[in-house]
Each structure stands twice: as C-alpha cells, then as structure tokens.
Design a protein around this motif. Structure first.
Motif: not given
Length: 211
Positions: A151, A153, A188, A191
């Motif tokens: 990802p 991030l 994460y 999120s």
C-alpha cells in the motif's frame, strides 16, 4: 495454500476439521438461513469505508479461518504470505517504488510483516485483537504477492525525528525492522477503519464460535 485448495484436499487439516465437527442439522439450518430473505448482519465499518477495507476483512478472515481450523496454529511456510519470502530475490516486485530514504526497503517491510504475523498468531484465541492485527499483516503481504506493491502508505510514511533511535551505525537489526513496520501497519489499519475494522473482523470470528 489457499482456503479453497485446503477444502478440496480431503487430507488437509481444514477439511479434516470440517469433517470431524460437521453438524448435518446445523448445516441445513445455515443453508435455510442463506436462502431466506432475512437481512445479513450489517458490517461494522463506517459507510465511508473504502473497497480496500472490505477486501482486507475478507483476506484477514481467510487467514483466521485456517488458523482456527488448525487449532489456533498456522503453517507459515505454506501460507500465501510466506511464499513471497521463499522466492529468490524480489524481481517481480517494484523495489524502486520504495526508494524514499525515510522508509524501509520493500524486503525489510516484508520481513517485518512476517515477523508480526508469527509473533501474534501463536496459539492464542482468534478473539484476541492482536490475532486480527497479525492476520492483517499477512494480508498486506498477500497483496504484494499478487500486485507487486505494498500500500502507498508504506512508501510515504515518515518516521519523524525518532527515526535515528532505530539505527546503530546506519544498520538496522530485525527487531528494529519489526518495530518500524509495526508503526506503519498501525497507521494503515487506521486507514482501513481502525477499531471498527478490528471489531468487524471479530464479529465474523464470533460467528464460528456460536455455530
């Protein structure tokens, strides 16, 4: 090894578990419920949750079903996430995506995620939040195996001024890699929905304890 392949294999631990504990009447009740018009249990994720949040709930539950089916244990070497660490090199991955000097390398992140998975999928009950956390770490690795990317991030996370505390002579030991990976994984999961994401997975886990 995927859950589907486990179910197809008559000698797999998951298949043996279902064969041993199968309740014919209970299966009929479940089938009747699935065929009914009754609404399913709503997700605990917020309405604004992304598609990724639901995808991670599904992949994480895949790991937890196998974990519970094997008496709260997991063969990490045969897990899909483990496959990526046994490959020679990372040629199929986009290492250049992670060349920001404030971050770990892709291979370090993968090792850190795997350590987190093994650390908490250690025999404790799947109702433990740490188990969901660990299974999510392995789910992130699943995504890398399929897409070649972590990802975003993970590539952009900034470790702030405390970053130097993790280094000694510009070298990082595996424990430090795990700690830094955990910092990014925490963000994460936030999120993905944070506590709502964790509780949504646990609500699905609970179904297996009440069947």
């Amino acid at each position: 090894m995927s859950l589907t392949s486990q179910l197809k294999d008559k000698n797999s631990p998951v298949r043996r578990f279902f064969s041993e504990f199968e309740d014919i009447n209970g299966a009929k009740e479940c089938l009747s419920l699935l065929q009914s018009a009754l609404p399913i249990n709503p997700s605990l994720l917020p309405v604004s949750a992304s598609v990724s949040s639901y995808a991670y709930v599904g992949t994480t539950m895949d790991y937890l079903i196998r974990y519970m089916g094997c008496n709260n244990s997991l063969d990490f070497d045969k897990a899909i996430a483990g496959n990526i660490l046994h490959r020679r090199g990372y040629d199929h991955l986009h290492e250049d995506y992670y060349d920001n000097l404030d971050n770990l390398s892709l291979s370090q992140y993968l090792r850190g995620l795997f350590r987190i998975g093994k650390k908490y999928l250690d025999g404790r009950a799947a109702t433990d939040c740490k188990v969901v956390y660990a299974a999510t770490a392995l789910s992130v690795m699943d995504g890398v195996l399929r897409s070649g990317f972590l990802p975003k991030l993970f590539a952009t996370f900034y470790f702030d001024d405390n970053k130097d505390l993790f280094f000694k002579d510009n070298h990082m030991v595996e424990d430090q890699v795990e700690i830094m990976t955990g910092l990014v994984l925490d963000q994460y999961i936030e999120s993905l929905g944070g506590e709502a994401y964790i509780q949504d997975v646990l609500s699905l886990v609970d179904i297996f304890f009440t069947l």
